[in-house]
Design an enzyme around this catalytic site. Structure first.
Site, PDB file in Angstrom:
ATOM      1  N   GLU A   1      -8.748  -0.690  14.176  1.00  0.00           N
ATOM      2  CA  GLU A   1      -9.317  -1.625  13.208  1.00  0.00           C
ATOM      3  C   GLU A   1      -8.297  -2.711  12.909  1.00  0.00           C
ATOM      4  O   GLU A   1      -7.157  -2.410  12.560  1.00  0.00           O
ATOM      5  CB  GLU A   1      -9.663  -0.874  11.911  1.00  0.00           C
ATOM      6  CG  GLU A   1     -10.140  -1.807  10.811  1.00  0.00           C
ATOM      7  CD  GLU A   1     -10.106  -1.161   9.427  1.00  0.00           C
ATOM      8  OE1 GLU A   1     -10.508   0.003   9.288  1.00  0.00           O
ATOM      9  OE2 GLU A   1      -9.663  -1.854   8.481  1.00  0.00           O
TER      10      GLU A   1
ATOM     11  N   ARG B   1      -1.343  -5.809  12.585  1.00  0.00           N
ATOM     12  CA  ARG B   1      -2.274  -5.060  13.446  1.00  0.00           C
ATOM     13  C   ARG B   1      -2.708  -5.887  14.644  1.00  0.00           C
ATOM     14  O   ARG B   1      -2.765  -5.393  15.765  1.00  0.00           O
ATOM     15  CB  ARG B   1      -3.532  -4.696  12.656  1.00  0.00           C
ATOM     16  CG  ARG B   1      -3.374  -3.546  11.709  1.00  0.00           C
ATOM     17  CD  ARG B   1      -3.646  -2.209  12.391  1.00  0.00           C
ATOM     18  NE  ARG B   1      -3.372  -1.132  11.472  1.00  0.00           N
ATOM     19  CZ  ARG B   1      -4.280  -0.571  10.688  1.00  0.00           C
ATOM     20  NH1 ARG B   1      -5.544  -0.973  10.751  1.00  0.00           N
ATOM     21  NH2 ARG B   1      -3.934   0.396   9.864  1.00  0.00           N
TER      22      ARG B   1
ATOM     23  N   ARG C   1       0.842  -1.208   0.000  1.00  0.00           N
ATOM     24  CA  ARG C   1       0.000   0.000   0.000  1.00  0.00           C
ATOM     25  C   ARG C   1       0.867   1.244   0.000  1.00  0.00           C
ATOM     26  O   ARG C   1       1.644   1.477   0.925  1.00  0.00           O
ATOM     27  CB  ARG C   1      -0.898  -0.006   1.233  1.00  0.00           C
ATOM     28  CG  ARG C   1      -1.685  -1.309   1.334  1.00  0.00           C
ATOM     29  CD  ARG C   1      -3.121  -1.079   1.598  1.00  0.00           C
ATOM     30  NE  ARG C   1      -3.872  -2.290   1.349  1.00  0.00           N
ATOM     31  CZ  ARG C   1      -5.060  -2.544   1.859  1.00  0.00           C
ATOM     32  NH1 ARG C   1      -5.628  -1.672   2.647  1.00  0.00           N
ATOM     33  NH2 ARG C   1      -5.684  -3.660   1.542  1.00  0.00           N
TER      34      ARG C   1
ATOM     35  N   GLU D   1       0.436   4.154   0.780  1.00  0.00           N
ATOM     36  CA  GLU D   1      -0.166   5.221   1.587  1.00  0.00           C
ATOM     37  C   GLU D   1       0.943   5.982   2.290  1.00  0.00           C
ATOM     38  O   GLU D   1       1.828   5.377   2.873  1.00  0.00           O
ATOM     39  CB  GLU D   1      -1.106   4.601   2.633  1.00  0.00           C
ATOM     40  CG  GLU D   1      -2.203   3.743   2.019  1.00  0.00           C
ATOM     41  CD  GLU D   1      -2.778   2.703   2.989  1.00  0.00           C
ATOM     42  OE1 GLU D   1      -2.134   2.400   4.005  1.00  0.00           O
ATOM     43  OE2 GLU D   1      -3.876   2.193   2.689  1.00  0.00           O
TER      44      GLU D   1
ATOM     45  N   SER E   1     -11.359  -5.737   8.004  1.00  0.00           N
ATOM     46  CA  SER E   1     -12.523  -5.232   7.270  1.00  0.00           C
ATOM     47  C   SER E   1     -13.028  -6.345   6.391  1.00  0.00           C
ATOM     48  O   SER E   1     -12.232  -7.117   5.846  1.00  0.00           O
ATOM     49  CB  SER E   1     -12.138  -4.074   6.346  1.00  0.00           C
ATOM     50  OG  SER E   1     -11.979  -2.894   7.071  1.00  0.00           O
TER      51      SER E   1
ATOM     52  N   ARG F   1       0.539   2.545  13.326  1.00  0.00           N
ATOM     53  CA  ARG F   1      -0.260   1.376  12.948  1.00  0.00           C
ATOM     54  C   ARG F   1      -0.356   1.139  11.450  1.00  0.00           C
ATOM     55  O   ARG F   1      -1.134   0.317  10.980  1.00  0.00           O
ATOM     56  CB  ARG F   1      -1.649   1.482  13.559  1.00  0.00           C
ATOM     57  CG  ARG F   1      -2.434   2.629  13.023  1.00  0.00           C
ATOM     58  CD  ARG F   1      -3.603   2.962  13.924  1.00  0.00           C
ATOM     59  NE  ARG F   1      -4.325   4.069  13.350  1.00  0.00           N
ATOM     60  CZ  ARG F   1      -5.474   3.942  12.704  1.00  0.00           C
ATOM     61  NH1 ARG F   1      -6.046   2.791  12.583  1.00  0.00           N
ATOM     62  NH2 ARG F   1      -6.048   4.999  12.197  1.00  0.00           N
ATOM     63  N   HIS F   2       0.396   1.914  10.675  1.00  0.00           N
ATOM     64  CA  HIS F   2       0.414   1.699   9.231  1.00  0.00           C
ATOM     65  C   HIS F   2       1.816   1.363   8.746  1.00  0.00           C
ATOM     66  O   HIS F   2       2.781   1.991   9.174  1.00  0.00           O
ATOM     67  CB  HIS F   2      -0.044   2.953   8.477  1.00  0.00           C
ATOM     68  CG  HIS F   2      -1.511   3.208   8.567  1.00  0.00           C
ATOM     69  ND1 HIS F   2      -2.042   4.068   9.479  1.00  0.00           N
ATOM     70  CD2 HIS F   2      -2.547   2.707   7.845  1.00  0.00           C
ATOM     71  CE1 HIS F   2      -3.376   4.090   9.332  1.00  0.00           C
ATOM     72  NE2 HIS F   2      -3.701   3.275   8.352  1.00  0.00           N
TER      73      HIS F   2
HETATM   74  P1  ATP Z   1      -7.026   1.635   7.843  1.00  0.00           P
HETATM   75  O1  ATP Z   1      -8.307   2.353   7.564  1.00  0.00           O
HETATM   76  O2  ATP Z   1      -6.892   1.199   9.273  1.00  0.00           O
HETATM   77  O3  ATP Z   1      -5.822   2.331   7.341  1.00  0.00           O
HETATM   78  P2  ATP Z   1      -7.894   0.035   5.648  1.00  0.00           P
HETATM   79  O4  ATP Z   1      -9.354   0.093   5.933  1.00  0.00           O
HETATM   80  O5  ATP Z   1      -7.312   0.909   4.607  1.00  0.00           O
HETATM   81  O6  ATP Z   1      -7.082   0.277   7.017  1.00  0.00           O
HETATM   82  P3  ATP Z   1      -8.312  -2.584   4.583  1.00  0.00           P
HETATM   83  O7  ATP Z   1      -8.203  -2.369   3.134  1.00  0.00           O
HETATM   84  O8  ATP Z   1      -9.646  -2.692   5.204  1.00  0.00           O
HETATM   85  O9  ATP Z   1      -7.459  -1.459   5.340  1.00  0.00           O
HETATM   86  O10 ATP Z   1      -7.395  -3.863   4.923  1.00  0.00           O
HETATM   87  C1  ATP Z   1      -7.801  -4.919   5.775  1.00  0.00           C
HETATM   88  C2  ATP Z   1      -6.914  -4.997   6.997  1.00  0.00           C
HETATM   89  O11 ATP Z   1      -5.538  -5.015   6.634  1.00  0.00           O
HETATM   90  C3  ATP Z   1      -7.018  -3.789   7.918  1.00  0.00           C
HETATM   91  O12 ATP Z   1      -8.116  -3.917   8.778  1.00  0.00           O
HETATM   92  C4  ATP Z   1      -5.706  -3.862   8.653  1.00  0.00           C
HETATM   93  O13 ATP Z   1      -5.726  -4.852   9.652  1.00  0.00           O
HETATM   94  C5  ATP Z   1      -4.747  -4.332   7.575  1.00  0.00           C
HETATM   95  N1  ATP Z   1      -4.107  -3.158   6.928  1.00  0.00           N
HETATM   96  C6  ATP Z   1      -4.495  -2.533   5.816  1.00  0.00           C
HETATM   97  N2  ATP Z   1      -3.669  -1.529   5.491  1.00  0.00           N
HETATM   98  C7  ATP Z   1      -2.706  -1.525   6.435  1.00  0.00           C
HETATM   99  C8  ATP Z   1      -1.534  -0.744   6.646  1.00  0.00           C
HETATM  100  N3  ATP Z   1      -1.185   0.237   5.818  1.00  0.00           N
HETATM  101  N4  ATP Z   1      -0.751  -1.042   7.706  1.00  0.00           N
HETATM  102  C9  ATP Z   1      -1.089  -2.050   8.537  1.00  0.00           C
HETATM  103  N5  ATP Z   1      -2.172  -2.824   8.382  1.00  0.00           N
HETATM  104  C10 ATP Z   1      -2.979  -2.583   7.352  1.00  0.00           C
HETATM  105 MG    MG Z   2     -10.644  -1.311   6.441  1.00  0.00          MG
END
Ligand code: ATP
Ligand code: MG
Length: 432
Positions: A356, A407, A213, A215, A359, A221-222
């Site tokens: 979170e 996470r 990702r 981001e 999802s 936590r990311h």
């Molecule tokens: P957040 O809103 O917390 O940044 P997200 O909703 O973008 O996460 P999802 O696409 O729902 O992430 O991904 C499913 C799961 O994968 C998340 O609930 C989380 O546990 C994990 N996850 C996703 N992106 C990340 C990240 N950049 N770093 C750590 N864990 C992640």
């Molecule tokens: Mg999510």
């Protein structure tokens, strides 16, 4: 090279000859008496050499040792109430397998604290610390427990491509790479592929996946490279069927962590295993709970970090560490999300202590509706032709989720995400 790990040596073995191998954790030289503390994967053991009793060659070798060198020791077990665990090794032979340079880049005995950057720059040494390696042993155990749980629930483990042609979650948070003469991307998740699997007849699949990702976060936590249990299952009635599997999976993983006695004692931690069933809160109810505490979130928006944390506190006060939020507004969720009514969807999140960790939801299995939602999200349909095609020739109702392993680990132990990933990738870190 070894007959035993250090921890296996006990007083009952007094007089036995053993072979040990590991790192020189500490050296103490009292003149006539020389102590080495040998560290291996499982623990420590004291090696005691005495002038007049120990072979001269061995004594000379001990004098030449540097801390963190790797050695092989042949010796006799000796009961000694004054030694740690009441035992020591009387060395007969010592060989240096690898000499460590000095000064060391990191103090493994932790007499000197190091900051996170120094630790990560020297991760190979950082993990030599028992309370750090304990984290990765727990991680291995919960992954094993998760995998076994899902195999037991009749899921099939798959591997989906990580080099892909279009963004799996839509959006722009993808890492472009050059693929021969074309542009490609690192997969944000196995989403499209695990959904296509639902039309293959393999019903229930999971993958221990890596998400990439792009981001630009700077949070605790990311990360930009993430591990997750990623799952999809078909022939479901609705999202509740998916939530039941996630509930079983996450509780099995937390339970396994709680059973890692040695590791938890090294970490000075205890883990509470939440009780089944996990509370299922409606999105609207969550907004109310937050509003009562003075945090107003406009209907339709996702929870921000602050409100996720606040919700964690509210739920903690009600005795719940872990909770689902369901019935999310459709437009706040990805294009493949199944709508429930005009505004709400069949998507859910799982929160654990205010963060979170997962999802998921029921997905759209109707081709026309899916095409419509792609359009709504301004996603170019051409890039998704291969995916859409699998919805035209028999696609059962299905749903799934992604559960972040990093996470879950960070919330289990109450630490930053960088502590639970061996070689984390963030905006500033690409090595080691
Ligand atoms: P957040 O809103 O917390 O940044 P997200 O909703 O973008 O996460 P999802 O696409 O729902 O992430 O991904 C499913 C799961 O994968 C998340 O609930 C989380 O546990 C994990 N996850 C996703 N992106 C990340 C990240 N950049 N770093 C750590 N864990 C992640
Ligand atoms: Mg999510």
């Amino acid at each position: 090279m070894r007959t035993h790990y250090s921890i296996k040596i006990n007083q009952g073995m007094d007089g036995e000859e053993v072979k040990l191998a590991g790192w020189v954790h500490e050296i103490r030289d009292l003149g006539n008496l020389k102590f080495l503390v040998l560290r291996d994967r499982e623990g420590f053991i004291q090696i005691t050499a005495k002038k007049g009793e120990t072979d001269e060659k061995v004594l000379r070798l001990i004098d030449s040792l540097s801390k963190e060198s790797v050695i092989e020791v042949k010796g006799r077990v000796k009961k000694n109430e004054k030694a740690p665990r009441g035992i020591e090794i009387f060395p007969v032979e010592i060989h240096i397998l690898s000499k460590a340079d000095s000064p060391l880049p990191l103090d493994v005995t932790q007499k000197v604290d190091a900051d996170m950057d120094t630790r990560l720059n020297n991760r190979f040494m950082d993990v030599r610390k028992p309370h750090i390696s304990a984290i990765f042993r727990i991680r291995s155990r919960i992954i094993k427990a998760g995998r076994e749980f899902l195999l037991g629930e009749n899921f099939i483990e798959i591997t989906s491509p990580k080099i892909i042609a279009s963004a799996s979650e839509g959006g722009t948070d993808v890492f472009p790479i050059s693929y021969f003469n074309r542009e490609a991307f690192l997969a944000q998740s196995p989403q499209l592929y695990k959904q296509m699997m639902m039309s293959t007849g393999l019903d229930r699949v999971f993958e221990i996946a890596t998400y990439f990702r792009a981001e630009e976060h700077d949070t605790r936590r990311h990360l930009n490279e993430v591990s997750a249990f990623d799952l999809e299952m078909a022939f479901i009635r609705d999202e509740e069927d998916v939530m039941n599997v996630l509930e079983g999976l996450v509780l099995a993983m937390i339970k396994e962590a709680s059973l890692c006695e040695r590791e938890l004692s090294v970490l000075k931690q205890e883990i509470e295993v939440p009780k089944k069933p996990i509370k299922r809160l409606n999105y609207e109810h969550v907004l109310e709970l937050l509003a009562r505490e003075g945090k107003e979130i406009p209907w339709g928006e996702d929870l921000d970090t602050e409100s996720e944390k606040l919700l964690g506190e509210i739920m903690r006060d009600q005795g719940e560490d872990i909770y689902f939020i369901k019935g999310y507004p459709t437009d706040a969720k990805p294009f493949y999300t199944m709508p429930k009514d005009e505004k709400h969807s069949r998507a859910f999140d799982l929160g654990y202590k205010g963060v979170e960790i997962s999802s998921g939801g029921q997905r759209i299995h109707d081709y026309n509706l899916l095409a419509e939602r792609l359009e709504f999200h301004n996603i170019e349909r051409e890039n998704f032709t291969f995916y859409l095609k699998s919805f035209r020739y028999g696609m059962p109702p299905h749903g799934g989720f992604g559960l972040g392993i990093d996470r879950l680990m960070m919330q289990l132990l109450g630490v930053s995400i960088r502590e639970v990933v061996l070689f984390p990738r963030d905006r500033h870190r690409l090595t080691p």
